[in-house]
Design an enzyme around this catalytic site. Structure first.
Site, short mmCIF file in Angstrom:
data_model
loop_
_atom_site.label_atom_id
_atom_site.label_comp_id
_atom_site.label_asym_id
_atom_site.label_seq_id
_atom_site.Cartn_x
_atom_site.Cartn_y
_atom_site.Cartn_z
N SER A 268 -3.74 -3.00 -9.20
CA SER A 268 -2.47 -3.28 -9.87
C SER A 268 -1.56 -3.95 -8.85
O SER A 268 -1.74 -3.80 -7.65
CB SER A 268 -1.83 -2.00 -10.43
N GLU B 91 2.56 -5.17 -7.68
CA GLU B 91 4.00 -4.99 -7.83
C GLU B 91 4.75 -6.28 -7.46
O GLU B 91 4.43 -6.93 -6.48
CB GLU B 91 4.49 -3.84 -6.94
N THR C 197 10.02 -4.28 -10.06
CA THR C 197 11.01 -3.35 -9.53
C THR C 197 12.34 -3.48 -10.27
O THR C 197 12.60 -4.45 -10.98
CB THR C 197 11.23 -3.55 -8.03
N ALA D 233 19.47 -2.53 -7.94
CA ALA D 233 20.57 -1.56 -7.86
C ALA D 233 21.77 -1.98 -8.68
O ALA D 233 22.70 -1.20 -8.86
CB ALA D 233 20.98 -1.38 -6.40
N GLY E 15 15.29 6.34 -7.22
CA GLY E 15 16.04 5.18 -6.75
C GLY E 15 16.76 5.48 -5.45
O GLY E 15 16.93 6.64 -5.06
N ASP E 16 17.18 4.44 -4.78
CA ASP E 16 17.89 4.59 -3.50
C ASP E 16 19.34 4.96 -3.73
O ASP E 16 20.02 4.37 -4.59
CB ASP E 16 17.83 3.27 -2.71
N ALA F 158 13.16 14.46 2.25
CA ALA F 158 12.57 15.77 1.93
C ALA F 158 12.82 16.77 3.04
O ALA F 158 12.86 16.41 4.23
CB ALA F 158 11.07 15.62 1.70
N ASN G 119 7.56 18.90 -5.22
CA ASN G 119 8.30 18.00 -6.10
C ASN G 119 7.36 17.05 -6.83
O ASN G 119 7.52 16.79 -8.03
CB ASN G 119 9.31 17.20 -5.27
N LYS H 178 6.53 16.66 -11.06
CA LYS H 178 6.55 15.42 -11.83
C LYS H 178 5.24 15.23 -12.59
O LYS H 178 5.24 14.79 -13.74
CB LYS H 178 6.81 14.23 -10.90
N GLN I 132 3.77 5.39 -1.25
CA GLN I 132 4.45 4.46 -0.37
C GLN I 132 3.38 3.75 0.47
O GLN I 132 2.30 4.31 0.69
CB GLN I 132 5.41 5.24 0.53
N GLN J 149 9.66 -8.01 9.46
CA GLN J 149 10.10 -7.49 8.16
C GLN J 149 9.47 -6.12 7.91
O GLN J 149 10.13 -5.20 7.41
CB GLN J 149 9.70 -8.47 7.06
N PHE K 77 11.17 -2.42 6.97
CA PHE K 77 10.75 -1.60 5.83
C PHE K 77 10.35 -0.20 6.30
O PHE K 77 10.74 0.81 5.70
CB PHE K 77 9.56 -2.25 5.12
N HIS L 19 -2.98 -0.19 -5.43
CA HIS L 19 -1.75 -0.84 -5.89
C HIS L 19 -1.23 -1.71 -4.76
O HIS L 19 -0.97 -1.23 -3.66
CB HIS L 19 -0.71 0.23 -6.25
#
Length: 303
Positions: free
Chosen positions: A26, A28, A59, A62, A119-120, A159, A168, A172, A183, A219, A223, A273
């Protein structure tokens, strides 16, 4: 090259050959912000769509403009390509009522797969009313969505500890999430340990590794600093001196990602992914190496 390394490479390639026809991928993407970026975005979408991915995701920005753009792009991807298109949805700065309206609109539009994220947090904010778990619950109340959620092999930056992060994730999954997408990472042992801990915790859904093909190491460092991802020293060595040499960086990045995927396939992973950053070159090359070929239309290799 030593006989040991030759033998190791042969084992990896043998495992890869055996897995052909049983690998799912998949991709993104993010909403393009300029007309030039949009042109390249659609070029990448159409080229990668030939690999018949399980789904593609987009994605969720914001601000309201990006959010509306995600919705329109998702609809356009479905219309242009027929692919399963999964919008990201976050619950930061959006009321439950507004979220429910967005979700209902997706359902009416025939969207059945959503990537549900907290979300951030806005800069300077430390309080939120909803989390990813709440969003999964809301989605399931509206319709029987397929839901992908996030997982963190190296622990979410906010966390309290690894165990609370795992608890957590289990909540979900228990609330109805279909899979967890990790991630990006480069320490394969971290992913494998995390997968084992998930099994022990009773999480029996697929823990899909998120693969980031690297072509810009600076970059990547930015990240990684934001997401608590460890960059191994050997990667720094491999990219040393390549800041201005994009083509060589692409070759190095593709080689790293291919080796990672081969090892993960040997460990039984069959779903991947890819974080494409709206670029098709590296992801396409990696998938081709995996045996996922655009010309294989009559006998597709993606199950």
């Amino acid at each position: 090259m030593s006989l040991f390394h030759i033998h190791h490479r042969e084992i990896l390639n043998h495992n890869l050959a055996e897995r052909q026809g049983h690998i799912n991928v998949s991709f993104e993407f993010f909403p393009p912000r300029t007309s030039e970026m949009e042109e390249y975005f659609w070029h990448s979408i159409h080229r990668l769509s030939k690999l018949k991915p399980k789904f593609v995701s987009v994605t969720y920005g914001a601000n309201s403009g990006d959010k509306k753009r995600t919705y329109s792009i998702i609809k356009e991807i479905k219309e242009r390509t027929g692919l399963e298109a999964a919008p990201h949805l976050t619950c930061i700065d959006t009321s439950p009522t507004a979220l429910q309206e967005i979700v209902q609109e997706y359902w009416r539009s025939g969207i059945r797969h959503i990537v549900a994220l907290r979300g951030d947090l806005p800069i300077g904010s430390s309080r939120q009313d909803m989390y990813g778990l709440d969003l999964v619950v809301l989605l399931k109340k509206v319709g029987d969505f397929e839901i992908s959620v996030a997982a963190y092999p190296e622990v979410h930056p906010e966390a309290r500890n690894a165990q609370s992060d795992l608890i957590n994730l289990k909540k979900k999954i228990d609330a109805g999430a279909s899979r967890a997408i990790t991630q990006f990472f480069f320490d394969i042992e971290s992913y494998l340990r995390f997968r084992d801990r998930c099994l022990v915790a009773g999480i029996d859904t697929e823990i899909v590794p998120g693969i980031l093909p690297v072509f810009n190491f600076r970059q990547l460092q930015r990240f990684a600093a934001m997401t608590n991802v460890k960059i191994p020293h050997w990667m720094s060595v491999m990219f040393d001196g390549l800041d201005q040499d994009i083509e060589t960086s692409k070759m190095v990045g593709a080689s790293i990602a291919i080796d990672m995927v081969k090892i993960l396939i040997r460990e039984g992973v069959k779903d991947f992914h890819f974080y494409t950053l709206n670029r098709d070159e590296l992801t396409y090359a990696i998938c081709h190496t995996l045996g996922i070929r655009s010309e294989s239309r009559n006998t597709p290799v993606i199950s």
